[in-house]
Design a protein around this motif. Structure first.
Motif, short mmCIF file in Angstrom:
data_model
loop_
_atom_site.label_atom_id
_atom_site.label_comp_id
_atom_site.label_asym_id
_atom_site.label_seq_id
_atom_site.Cartn_x
_atom_site.Cartn_y
_atom_site.Cartn_z
N GLN A 214 0.83 -1.20 0.00
CA GLN A 214 0.00 0.00 0.00
C GLN A 214 0.87 1.26 0.00
OE1 GLN A 214 -2.78 -0.58 -1.11
NE2 GLN A 214 -4.33 -0.46 0.49
N GLN A 215 1.98 1.24 0.73
CA GLN A 215 2.86 2.40 0.75
C GLN A 215 3.44 2.66 -0.63
OE1 GLN A 215 3.88 4.79 3.36
NE2 GLN A 215 4.26 5.62 1.32
N GLU A 216 3.85 1.60 -1.33
CA GLU A 216 4.40 1.75 -2.68
C GLU A 216 3.35 2.28 -3.64
OE1 GLU A 216 5.78 -2.16 -3.48
OE2 GLU A 216 7.73 -1.86 -2.51
N ARG A 217 2.12 1.79 -3.48
CA ARG A 217 1.03 2.25 -4.35
C ARG A 217 0.76 3.74 -4.13
NH1 ARG A 217 -5.22 1.39 -3.37
NH2 ARG A 217 -6.06 2.07 -5.35
N VAL A 218 0.68 4.15 -2.88
CA VAL A 218 0.40 5.55 -2.57
C VAL A 218 1.53 6.45 -3.06
CG1 VAL A 218 0.20 7.20 -0.67
CG2 VAL A 218 -1.18 5.11 -0.66
N THR A 219 2.77 6.00 -2.89
CA THR A 219 3.91 6.80 -3.35
C THR A 219 3.82 7.06 -4.85
OG1 THR A 219 5.32 5.94 -1.59
CG2 THR A 219 6.42 6.89 -3.52
N ARG A 220 3.44 6.05 -5.61
CA ARG A 220 3.29 6.22 -7.06
C ARG A 220 2.14 7.18 -7.38
NH1 ARG A 220 4.27 0.53 -6.97
NH2 ARG A 220 6.34 0.03 -7.76
#
Length: 306
Positions: A214-220
């Protein structure tokens, strides 16, 4: 047709357009000549209260830029509200040419903890809302033998994401709704398409970050602006897109994708049919090479946006 006025003379309704992706779609539609109905209930992220400010503000932005717009504050979640939304377009401009079903909310929670209320709230706005507005608009479109619907879906439904069973189910349901509309209404000159947007918005900012995925998704998502989604939607609303219907698109920063749609990928057959043991021993080993993995959106869209 002047490319700068691709929607000249058209009346376009954008739900949930008081901010985020909907706002940028409404602004670009107005800049391209459309008379715009800016719909937004103005509720907080947790669904409380109503505020006319967001819809009024976007409508004023369109007017200040030389366009024509009116604001509407009804909820898409109930058929009566949807009827008032569509009626506001007819009353203000005499007809309706295009609808963007963009209104949405999030109630993210891991599945076994999801309450019936959290399920209902998301389905009512996304799936019921898309049906409600489209159904009322369909009567207008049928009478005038033309019309365009653009529905916001999501890779959460098309691929999958954690803690979004309600949102994923609604967004994949919208894909089926859009395809059915495209089939049922094509004889009346009505088109229906889906767009899965990658963009950072107020709604997306409510995503719970409880895993690395989820953190990687939000960062993108934080790298992508809502304005990147608007050009494709404006095109799909225009007369330039008369041959485009029943499709699923995705916008990711400067990339536009066409999504596949479910079709058989592999089959096995036995002339005498199957027993459970034969399914286990023969069918599944033959089919398993083509199984889809339990991936999430970030696994599929793993490269940095261009």
């Amino acid at each position: 047709m002047d490319a700068a006025k691709m929607l000249d003379g058209k009346v376009v309704l954008v739900t949930g357009s008081g901010g985020g992706i909907g706002r940028d779609i409404a602004l670009m539609a107005g800049a391209h000549g459309a008379r715009v109905v800016v719909n937004d209930v103005g509720a907080t992220l947790d669904g409380r209260g109503q505020d006319r400010g967001p819809a009024d503000s976007v409508a004023e932005e369109i007017r200040s830029a030389g366009g024509i717009a009116v604001a509407n504050f009804d909820s898409v979640a109930e058929s009566e509200g949807a009827e008032r939304i569509v009626r506001s377009a007819i009353d203000a401009f005499g007809h309706l040419d295009g609808v963007v079903n963009n209104a949405g909310i999030l109630r993210d929670v891991i599945f076994h903890k999801m309450s019936p209320e959290q399920w209902d709230q998301v389905l009512k706005v996304h799936l019921y809302g898309s049906f409600n507005v489209s159904r009322i608009a369909a009567t207008c479109f049928k009478e005038q033998q033309s019309g365009a619907l653009v529905h916001m879906t999501s890779t959460s439904g098309l691929i999958g994401n954690l803690a979004q069973a309600n949102y994923s189910a609604a967004k994949l349901g919208i894909v089926g709704l859009s395809k059915s509309i495209a089939l049922d209404m094509r004889r009346f000159g009505v088109r229906s398409n889906c767009v899965a947007p990658f963009a950072w918005s107020r709604m997306v900012s409510a995503i719970k970050i409880d895993s690395l995925e989820q953190q990687e998704r939000v960062t993108r998502l934080q790298q992508m602006t809502p304005a990147k989604v608007a050009p494709l939607v404006v095109y799909l609303l225009s007369s330039r897109a008369t041959s485009v219907t029943g499709q699923i698109f995705c916008v990711r920063n400067n990339e536009i994708f066409l999504f596949s749609q479910p079709r058989p990928v592999r089959s096995v057959q036995r002339e005498q049919g199957w027993t459970p043991e034969q399914v286990a021993d023969h069918a599944m080993p033959a089919l398993s090479a083509s199984f889809h993995q339990l991936d999430v959106s970030a696994d599929v869209f793993s490269w940095d946006p261009v």
